[in-house]
Design an enzyme around this catalytic site. Structure first.
Site, PDB file in Angstrom:
ATOM      1  N   THR A  65      23.377 -10.088 -19.621  1.00  0.00           N
ATOM      2  CA  THR A  65      22.046  -9.546 -19.348  1.00  0.00           C
ATOM      3  C   THR A  65      21.241 -10.462 -18.436  1.00  0.00           C
ATOM      4  O   THR A  65      20.538  -9.988 -17.537  1.00  0.00           O
ATOM      5  CB  THR A  65      21.290  -9.331 -20.669  1.00  0.00           C
ATOM      6  OG1 THR A  65      22.062  -8.465 -21.518  1.00  0.00           O
ATOM      7  CG2 THR A  65      19.921  -8.707 -20.431  1.00  0.00           C
ATOM      8  N   GLU A  66      21.341 -11.752 -18.662  1.00  0.00           N
ATOM      9  CA  GLU A  66      20.519 -12.707 -17.914  1.00  0.00           C
ATOM     10  C   GLU A  66      20.970 -12.870 -16.459  1.00  0.00           C
ATOM     11  O   GLU A  66      20.145 -12.882 -15.553  1.00  0.00           O
ATOM     12  CB  GLU A  66      20.552 -14.078 -18.604  1.00  0.00           C
ATOM     13  CG  GLU A  66      19.785 -14.148 -19.911  1.00  0.00           C
ATOM     14  CD  GLU A  66      18.277 -14.195 -19.709  1.00  0.00           C
ATOM     15  OE1 GLU A  66      17.825 -14.237 -18.545  1.00  0.00           O
ATOM     16  OE2 GLU A  66      17.555 -14.202 -20.715  1.00  0.00           O
ATOM     17  N   SER A  67      22.273 -13.039 -16.249  1.00  0.00           N
ATOM     18  CA  SER A  67      22.741 -13.431 -14.915  1.00  0.00           C
ATOM     19  C   SER A  67      23.915 -12.634 -14.389  1.00  0.00           C
ATOM     20  O   SER A  67      24.317 -12.832 -13.241  1.00  0.00           O
ATOM     21  CB  SER A  67      23.136 -14.913 -14.936  1.00  0.00           C
ATOM     22  OG  SER A  67      24.302 -15.091 -15.739  1.00  0.00           O
TER      23      SER A  67
END
Length: 208
Positions: free
Chosen positions: A96-98
């Site tokens: 989700t983040e990167s």
């Protein structure tokens, strides 16, 4: 929390025998079912979730399961074991983040796989340059999660809400997930991916 629907019995970040109960945003279906500890049969993934590739007999193959993770699986597994965190929870956050891009930098200047703010890294003894190194970034993110767990206990929603928006934002809203659209969507996305990864791991017979 972000929505009145209840997401029941997610595995604790602290120990497998514990559960964390959280309420999910509106984009997480309310038929997610119960996710249990390794070795116990899980309920099927909810309708609308993309299933992992299956073999000729209809089962999810270990090869296809491995392909759903990343080149950083070994670093994730090692860090997860060190901090007693479900590795699939780390995978859900990283995805989700990167999107598994070690060089990713957000508009807010968060860095690396787990999108750590340089100031946050500094509080954990990590310089900005180190956050671009995958193993260091994952370790730093795991330590941040453990710090948040000590503050918020077994509530995934608050842990993820603070990871995304900051502990100050959670405090301003009375120890609730901040009502920011981005934060609510973030909590729902991470929890949905975590649940889907766990369902796929059970189907593939993957031991962790």
């Amino acid at each position: 929390m972000a929505d009145p629907r209840t997401l029941n019995e997610f595995e604790s970040l602290e120990a497998c025998r514990d559960t964390i109960v959280s309420q999910a945003p509106a984009d997480v279906p309310d038929d997610t079912g119960v996710v249990r500890i390794i070795g116990v049969k899980a309920k099927p993934a909810p309708r609308g979730k993309r299933a992992a590739p299956r073999d000729a007999a209809g089962g999810v193959t270990k090869a296809s399961w491995s392909a759903t993770l990343s080149p950083f699986d070994r670093d994730v597994a090692r860090t997860a074991a060190a901090y007693r965190i479900d590795p699939l929870f780390l995978h859900a956050i990283i995805r989700t983040e990167s999107g598994y891009r070690p060089a990713a930098v957000s508009h807010a200047k968060a860095v690396g796989l787990m999108q750590i703010m340089p100031a946050t890294g500094a509080t954990l003894g990590v310089r900005t340059a180190g956050l671009y190194e995958p193993a260091t970034n994952i370790d730093t993110g795991a330590r941040l999660l453990k710090r948040l767990q000590r503050r918020y206990g077994r509530d995934f929603g608050l842990i993820l809400g603070a990871y995304n928006a900051g502990e100050g934002a959670v405090a301003r809203y009375g120890n609730r997930v901040p009502p920011y659209r981005e934060t609510r969507a973030y909590v729902g996305t991470v929890m949905g991916r975590y649940q889907a990864l766990r369902a796929a791991s059970f189907s593939a017979g993957v031991a962790r």
